[in-house]
Every structure is written in structure tokens, then in C-alpha cells.
Design a protein around this motif. Sequence first.
Motif, PDB file in Angstrom:
ATOM      1  N   CYS A 329       2.716  16.132   6.440  1.00 18.30           N
ATOM      2  CA  CYS A 329       2.992  14.768   6.821  1.00 18.30           C
ATOM      3  C   CYS A 329       1.777  13.778   6.542  1.00 18.30           C
ATOM      4  N   GLY A 330       1.809  12.527   6.719  1.00 15.35           N
ATOM      5  CA  GLY A 330       0.477  11.536   6.686  1.00 15.35           C
ATOM      6  C   GLY A 330       1.187  10.321   5.656  1.00 15.35           C
ATOM      7  N   HIS A 331       0.253   9.553   5.110  1.00 19.48           N
ATOM      8  CA  HIS A 331       0.453   8.503   4.352  1.00 19.48           C
ATOM      9  C   HIS A 331      -0.604   8.319   3.481  1.00 19.48           C
ATOM     10  N   CYS A 332      -0.301   7.486   2.276  1.00 16.83           N
ATOM     11  CA  CYS A 332      -1.448   7.277   1.278  1.00 16.83           C
ATOM     12  C   CYS A 332      -2.063   5.956   1.844  1.00 16.83           C
ATOM     13  N   ILE A 333      -2.435   4.842   1.112  1.00 17.28           N
ATOM     14  CA  ILE A 333      -2.942   3.881   1.600  1.00 17.28           C
ATOM     15  C   ILE A 333      -2.506   2.609   0.913  1.00 17.28           C
ATOM     16  N   GLY A 334      -2.438   1.466   2.000  1.00 10.98           N
ATOM     17  CA  GLY A 334      -1.751   0.058   1.571  1.00 10.98           C
ATOM     18  C   GLY A 334      -0.274   0.198   1.005  1.00 10.98           C
ATOM     19  N   GLU A 335       0.518   0.930   1.671  1.00 12.23           N
ATOM     20  CA  GLU A 335       1.815   1.035   1.271  1.00 12.23           C
ATOM     21  C   GLU A 335       2.575  -0.473   1.429  1.00 12.23           C
ATOM     22  N   GLU A 336       2.069  -1.453   2.019  1.00 15.92           N
ATOM     23  CA  GLU A 336       2.678  -2.611   2.081  1.00 15.92           C
ATOM     24  C   GLU A 336       2.453  -3.672   0.813  1.00 15.92           C
ATOM     25  N   ASP A 337       1.497  -3.088   0.093  1.00 14.01           N
ATOM     26  CA  ASP A 337       0.874  -3.731  -1.233  1.00 14.01           C
ATOM     27  C   ASP A 337       1.331  -3.125  -2.461  1.00 14.01           C
ATOM     28  N   PRO A 338       2.433  -3.846  -3.160  1.00 11.74           N
ATOM     29  CA  PRO A 338       2.874  -3.096  -4.436  1.00 11.74           C
ATOM     30  C   PRO A 338       1.722  -2.854  -5.518  1.00 11.74           C
ATOM     31  N   LEU A 339       0.698  -4.140  -5.421  1.00 11.30           N
ATOM     32  CA  LEU A 339      -0.491  -3.876  -6.306  1.00 11.30           C
ATOM     33  C   LEU A 339      -1.331  -2.371  -6.080  1.00 11.30           C
ATOM     34  N   ASN A 346       2.229   5.787  -6.221  1.00 12.25           N
ATOM     35  CA  ASN A 346       3.868   5.222  -6.105  1.00 12.25           C
ATOM     36  C   ASN A 346       4.604   6.203  -5.059  1.00 12.25           C
ATOM     37  N   THR A 347       5.068   5.256  -4.204  1.00 11.60           N
ATOM     38  CA  THR A 347       5.829   5.989  -2.853  1.00 11.60           C
ATOM     39  C   THR A 347       6.645   6.549  -3.165  1.00 11.60           C
ATOM     40  N   PHE A 348       7.796   6.427  -4.040  1.00 14.16           N
ATOM     41  CA  PHE A 348       8.836   7.384  -4.122  1.00 14.16           C
ATOM     42  C   PHE A 348       8.531   8.703  -4.646  1.00 14.16           C
ATOM     43  N   GLY A 349       7.571   8.793  -5.563  1.00 15.12           N
ATOM     44  CA  GLY A 349       7.386   9.939  -6.337  1.00 15.12           C
ATOM     45  C   GLY A 349       6.481  10.726  -5.335  1.00 15.12           C
ATOM     46  N   LEU A 350       5.371  10.348  -4.475  1.00 12.30           N
ATOM     47  CA  LEU A 350       4.591  11.008  -3.611  1.00 12.30           C
ATOM     48  C   LEU A 350       5.201  11.368  -2.436  1.00 12.30           C
ATOM     49  N   GLN A 351       6.005  10.498  -1.913  1.00 11.17           N
ATOM     50  CA  GLN A 351       6.536  10.917  -0.576  1.00 11.17           C
ATOM     51  C   GLN A 351       7.594  12.124  -0.774  1.00 11.17           C
ATOM     52  N   SER A 352       7.913  12.368  -2.050  1.00 11.77           N
ATOM     53  CA  SER A 352       8.743  13.484  -2.204  1.00 11.77           C
ATOM     54  C   SER A 352       8.064  14.902  -1.821  1.00 11.77           C
ATOM     55  N   ASN A 353       6.860  14.802  -1.848  1.00 10.05           N
ATOM     56  CA  ASN A 353       5.905  16.097  -1.337  1.00 10.05           C
ATOM     57  C   ASN A 353       5.852  15.974   0.117  1.00 10.05           C
ATOM     58  N   MET A 354       6.167  15.153   0.809  1.00 12.94           N
ATOM     59  CA  MET A 354       5.795  14.930   2.128  1.00 12.94           C
ATOM     60  C   MET A 354       7.135  15.409   2.984  1.00 12.94           C
ATOM     61  N   ASP A 355       7.161  16.395   3.820  1.00 14.86           N
ATOM     62  CA  ASP A 355       8.032  17.136   4.719  1.00 14.86           C
ATOM     63  C   ASP A 355       8.534  15.607   5.807  1.00 14.86           C
ATOM     64  N   ILE A 356       7.361  15.212   6.153  1.00 18.23           N
ATOM     65  CA  ILE A 356       7.620  13.873   7.039  1.00 18.23           C
ATOM     66  C   ILE A 356       6.746  12.625   6.307  1.00 18.23           C
ATOM     67  N   PRO A 357       7.464  11.866   5.690  1.00 16.14           N
ATOM     68  CA  PRO A 357       6.806  10.766   5.142  1.00 16.14           C
ATOM     69  C   PRO A 357       6.467   9.540   6.083  1.00 16.14           C
ATOM     70  N   GLY A 358       5.388   9.073   5.775  1.00 19.27           N
ATOM     71  CA  GLY A 358       4.986   7.927   6.495  1.00 19.27           C
ATOM     72  C   GLY A 358       4.167   6.797   6.097  1.00 19.27           C
ATOM     73  N   PHE A 359       3.668   5.784   6.945  1.00 14.46           N
ATOM     74  CA  PHE A 359       2.818   4.866   6.720  1.00 14.46           C
ATOM     75  C   PHE A 359       2.049   4.501   7.744  1.00 14.46           C
ATOM     76  N   ASP A 360       1.023   3.572   7.477  1.00 14.26           N
ATOM     77  CA  ASP A 360       0.481   3.187   8.836  1.00 14.26           C
ATOM     78  C   ASP A 360       0.455   1.612   9.016  1.00 14.26           C
ATOM     79  N   HIS A 361       0.520   1.286  10.428  1.00 11.24           N
ATOM     80  CA  HIS A 361       0.571  -0.031  10.949  1.00 11.24           C
ATOM     81  C   HIS A 361      -0.634  -0.401  11.617  1.00 11.24           C
ATOM     82  N   ILE A 362      -1.409  -1.196  11.344  1.00 13.94           N
ATOM     83  CA  ILE A 362      -2.842  -1.395  12.101  1.00 13.94           C
ATOM     84  C   ILE A 362      -2.795  -3.008  12.921  1.00 13.94           C
TER      85      ILE A 362
END
Length: 866
Positions: A329-339, A346-362
Motif C-alpha cells: 500500500c502507499g502512494h506516489c507523489i502529487g496525485e492531484e497534479d496531472p503534470l 501514471n496513477t492507473f498503471g502504477l496503482q495496479s501494483n497496489m493491494d490498497i491504493p492511496g494518495f495523500d492530503h496535507i
Amino acid sequence: MSLIDYRPAPFWFLNHKLEKVEIIRQLRMMRDCGVSGFFIHPRAGLQTPYMSGEWLEMIEFIVDEAEKLNLKAWLYDEDPFPSGAVGGKVFFDHPEFAAREIKFFDLTPDSSGSINADIGHGTVLSAVALRMDNSDKIIEELDIRDRIGVSRSDFFKTEWNSSYYIQIFGKKEFPHYRAETFYPHLQLSMELQGKDWKIFVTTAEVVDGGKYMALPDNLNKECVKYFIEQTHEKYKEKVGDKFGTVIPGIFTDEPAVGAPVPWTGGLEQAFEQTHGYSIRDKYHHLFVNIGETSRTLRKHYWETVYKLFAENYFGQIADWCKDNSLELCGHCIGEEDPLGTAGGSNTFGLQSNMDIPGFDHITNNIPNGAFSSLNLGGKLIASSALQQGKKQVLSECFGCNPFNFDHNGMRKVANWLFALGVNWLVPHGFFYSYDGYRKFDAGKSFFFQHEDFSNFKDFAAYAERVGSKLGQAKSLNHVCIIFPVSVFRSLLPAEREVAEEVREKLFNCVQTLINEHVQFDLADEETLLNAELENNLIKCGKQRYDTIVLPQFDGLETLETKAVIDKYKGFIPIVKYPEMPLFEKIIKLSPDDQNLMLTVKENDDGILAYIFNNSKIPRVLEAEAKQSCAGCYFFSTESGTYSEMSAEDGKYQFAIGGFEAVILEFREKELDCIPYVMPENLQIKEYDFEKNPEWDYMPPGEGWLAAVHRWNIAINGSGIRKFAKNHLFCLTRELIGTEFPHIKIQRPRPIFDTVPEVTSIYPLKMEFSTKFNLPKNAVEKELLLVFENDTFAGDYQLFINEQEIDKNTIRRQRIYDPWNNIVKIKKYCRDGNNTIRILWEQANEFNGLRSSIYIKAKKMLLPSKT
């Protein structure tokens, strides 16, 4: 999956010397506050060396104690973040694993055609000289790499009195002058015939990685393999017998491709294997438009970066976790920024590796009238999870907030996260220690260090009730927005302004569908091209869509976006934003306010509507279901009970508070429950942490008589006279400045450079002083001066009412932190006004105060303000 799995699981910031007695104490507090478990998170200030034998023994101890308390002990793969560096050890052992970024030099010869330019310290990737006509068509091109060489431009001279060579003649010195050049760099020097030449050079330089000194090259298979060997494998050796049970999984945090425009040794080979031509000599197309091929090359470059990242980082780690019964589980960085996410992450491909997908909100910011971009990150991750059939979607949340951010603020942010599709919260965080600067590590602690901790158990129960309801229900999202990854890839980095315009239109498109209460997901081109048509619906993994929405990127279509349109055109509606149709709603709310966020789901009992009022103003609303039902029931997220709602003309009326959320269930079978009662006198919801954020820490509990946060500071040394009134505690360097001694260490001065250094301003004399007030009869009680182990930096003297405190009487005692220090001060104090003074006779730039200090009575007295 049990309901308890939806309870929050905080980051436990292990940020000091780990001690078994303290670990047991804190684990018991976690058990009692309603969390499902915790993430073992090494953090700034850790004094048990990371990945040492002692560290691993402590991890084993933590896991064993967690098992006794029925807590889940999740691992975390770094110290502290981003993942991949083993706290920096990767570069100690393998300097070649440091990430590199592509640097671009856009050079123009002078009027005579001459060029002489410093192009840094990297590996030359390409160097070309181009002549173009007015339509940017190339009329002449030269490969000029052979014109680049190494140069040392910094000359140093000194009087040299070396006795070398002449000692055999009995002479002690041989005075003469010597000069030498230092610090090599790449230099381009050449003469060009004719006019209108442009020179483009690209190099690959090592990235300065801040706290790690470098960043890991996560595109490099061997680098990631070493990371796994030094982290995952060591945990396996020590606690692998608990994998899949007490240790459910491991969190990877913000792994990245290494640089805004990354380069790795295997990139050119991977590029050519994937796309059938070489990128060598063409790197400049990443940064400038030259003809029609530049956008295609940029897209192919980012596809290659993504492929390397997906295979070499996520692929290796996901395979390791699967082989060892751990959930990733976990997340990459800056999921809210398409740039950012459209490049190597790329969220869709990388999150396929995650059993529990995620992002962060600070922070506590949510997009109620502003920050509309924040909606995108959660929707991307939730969409990916739904398409891949994953029940849990996590958010690292609540970080970077003031000390008075409390359970009410947590609930506000959580309600918004739930509306996006998140259903599992990872609070940021539970601090092991608040000693010194630790309390300022990306926000407050939600643990025992704060008075509000007593409310965490109720919040945890609330989060479980809402999260489990939403996580166990089936999504009814039926509209799909194309997330145009290929478009962003074709534009970056050369056409960033154009990419930013496309991004803004995407933000607006997402916000419009949220405002209109359309049930939607997002999907990238690859996901949609791999989907199937079934009964005039797009079968996209576990999701089904009846409409595609195109955000505005007219004129920027790629082969991929055109292929998606061609595949589904004529079978389902393809809508171009902003020309939106009137979507038929499963649940209709009135008034249909844009401040409401509506999520509609289906469970075994019927239709579930989660409604979040994204406004401070309470509302009375009506809900109407498209399909018939036996009854509508109000599910109390406070108690977990139901009440039956009565209908007028098929409409159900209810109230919702400011920034609150409710759940309505339109059930196929009747429930036997009490009638719903409309609440009265709901107040406008405003938060003190927003109006008056508190950045001064006050410990919990009773008996605190004074808190000293601000000081009058006098500095008088080395010719410096400086005074600061009512100043927050600080170090000398924050008032005077720094000599940056670490820069000298990184780049030693050559022995030829004998120019004298500027005389140091340190050490100097510094004094902190202020007054504090004690209530009447305070000195009849036992009084304690309370501070932390790291509060005082440097060799100091401490005075109360001009009487020096004997530092030998200071002892460690847990008050609000394991590393509190106390000293009895009754004999120094008097009722009413008192003075406190701290003196550093020989202060350097890192001396001073790192935290506030406090006066406490052993028996409770009425506090006084300072």
C-alpha cells in the motif's frame, strides 16, 4: 474484510531513542483509542540507528507487543521518505545509484559565430547546432559533441614555500609562486560559419537530494533490487514469520522517477526497444518544438520512463510482497497534479501494483470554493481502485496543521475524503516524542501529547462506520472522464504553459461533474483501450460506463486519444466538455446545490446515498430516488442506528449540518426502527483552527501555571549589537545568519587558495529574557520548570529572579513527553511577576532554544497568562 479494517491506522512516528517501556506504554494507548493498527514510520529525530541490529530488534519487540494487544503492525519502507534510499545508505554503498536529471542548454553564438559556454558537470547526452528557416524547418544540422571537453576555469595563486626536492641540500624552504586551476566542468567552444545558428545541449547531472544528499534512481533495476535487499529482506529475516498476520503489509511512500526530467543508464536502450528508433542526439526535442516530431518524441520518452518505473520499482516490490504474503500500500507523489502523474507516475498503471491504493492530503484545505485541483487526486485513486476491484482506498491525511486542529477538523476533512471515494484513513500522525523540533514535523500529533486525544476513540468509531459502509457497497458510477495522459506527455516539458491550460480545463471538468452530482470515474487512454464493449456499455474492469466525457484538449489529440474515440464512437455517447448533457440522476437532491457532494452506491439492501455538505451553512434538503423502495432510512454515523424517514410525494426531507455528512439508505425491505426526527437549531460551522491557528504548543493536563513561548533577545558580541522583542524561541542563526560550514565540507578549498576567509561572527554572547506571572500562593506549592531534553541548545546558564539554577538538579521525568526534564524552582520564585533569563556566553549559530518552557504546580492552581 472485517469492519475493524476500516478503523484509522496512523503513522507512528518513531523519532527518538526507542525504549521498550515507552513502546509498551504507547501501544497500550493505541489499543485503547480505537485504531486498527499503526504504521511503523521512522522519522526525523530517530536516534536508534535505522536498519541496525538494534533497530531490527526493536521492530521485533514492537510486532510481538502489537500481537498481544491485537493491533496490526504495518511496516513502512523508508527513513523517512521518499522511498528507495534506505535512509541514504544506498548512496554510501553505491554512489552510481544516485538519480540523474536531464539539463538543457539553449545557446546562441555571438555575431561572429563564436560560442564558449560552461555546460555544467553532467554526462553529455546530445549536442547539436541547427539552422532553421522562418517556418522552423531544419536546413542544416551538426553533431557538435566533439566540441565539448573538460575545463577548469577557477585559477588560484599562492606564494609557495615548499622544501620538497631540496631537503637533501639542507635547505628548509624554497620560496616561489605557484598557480593552479581547480573544479572541472564541461566546456563547449567552437566557431560556426554563417548566421541564425541555435545550439542545443543536453546533459545528465546527479540530482541534489536534500536530506539523503541524493535521490535514488528508481528507474534502475539494480538500485531498487539493492533497496529491497537492505530493507524488505532484513525485515523478512527478523519478523518474516509474522508476515500476513500481525504484519499485514508494507507502505511505500512517494517513490518517484528521480527528477522532473529523469535519465538513467538504461533509458536509451529501453526507448529504442519500445519505439523502434533512437533518442540519442534527439534529447533537445524534450525542451523545444522542432517540426512535427517533437511532441511524439516527448510522449515516447515519458512512456519509456513510466515503463522503467513501473517494471523496475513497482514491479519488483509488488512481486516481492506477493511472494511474502504482504499487502503493498502507499502512494506516489502529487496525485492531484496531472503534470506530475502523467509522466513516470501514471496513477492507473502504477496503482495496479497496489493491494490498497492511496494518495495523500496535507493540511486542512478542502476544495469548498477554492483548491478545486484537490478533488482530482482522490477521484483518480478511487477510480483506479474501483476498476481494479479493490475494496479499500487509503488517504494519508491531517498533516501540516496547527496545534488546535482537532477531531472536528479531522471529521471535516474525512467527510470530504469519503465523498471522493476514500474509505480508510492513515492519520499523519501519532508522534513517539515531542522533544524539541520534533513537534513541528509536518504538523501536530494526534496522540497523547494533546488534550484532544481523548476524542480520538469517538472519531475512530465514526471513521469505521462511514468507511465500512462505503467500502462494502458497490459503485454506481456510470460516466467516465478521459484522463489524457498521452496529451500531457506530448507537451512536457517544452510546452508547459499549454499543458497547464489543459490541466485547468480538466480540473474544471471534474468540478462540474461533482457540482452536478454526476456519478463518475476517470480512466486513462490505456485503461479504456484495454476495456471491452458489452451491451452498449464500456466494461472497464469491475466498472461499467455508459458515457465518455472528453475534457478540453482540442487540437492536441494524440494517437491514443483518437483511438479511444474511434473505438467507442457510435456505441456510447462521447461528450465534449463543457457541452454537458442533463444526466439522469439515481438520487435527486433539492435544492440542487453545488456545495453538496453526492456519492451513490448499491448494497445488498438497496441504494445508499452519502451526502457531504461542503459548506459551513446547515441545510434542510429533500432526497428523491429514481427507483421505488420499501422505505428510506437515515443511518446515524454517530450511533450506527437507523431511523425511518417519512415521504411527501416521494420526497424525503432531512437536515445536514455545516461540513457534515449523512447516509440515506433506500431499502428494498422495511426496517423496524424509530421515526427520523428533524434536528433543530443547527449552527453555522466555523473552526477556531482556521480563524485563529495556534502554533504555540501547550501540553495537556492540569496544573500548568505559565507557558513561555516568546522572549526578549539580546546579542552583543564580535561587533554585533542586535535586539529582538517578544520573539519566538529560536536559534542564533535565525537572528544573525549562518556561515554555512557544511558547504566548505562538501567542496574543500584548494591549498592554492590562500585568500583569507572573512572573520567568523561566532561565537558571541546571547541572552534570552522574559517575565512570567504566578498566581497568589503559588510558591506554597511545589513548582516545577518543565522543558524537553532538546529545548536548550548549547552551553547555557539559567536564572530565575537572577538566581542561577543548579543544572545538576535537573532530572528526566515523563510529564507530556518521554524526554521531559524537570527542575524544582519553588525557592527561586515569588507570587506575581517573575523574571527568567538564559545566557550563552559563547554561542554559536546552532545555540538557542528549540522549544517553549513551562511552569507547573504539582497541585492544580488557576493558570495565569504570560
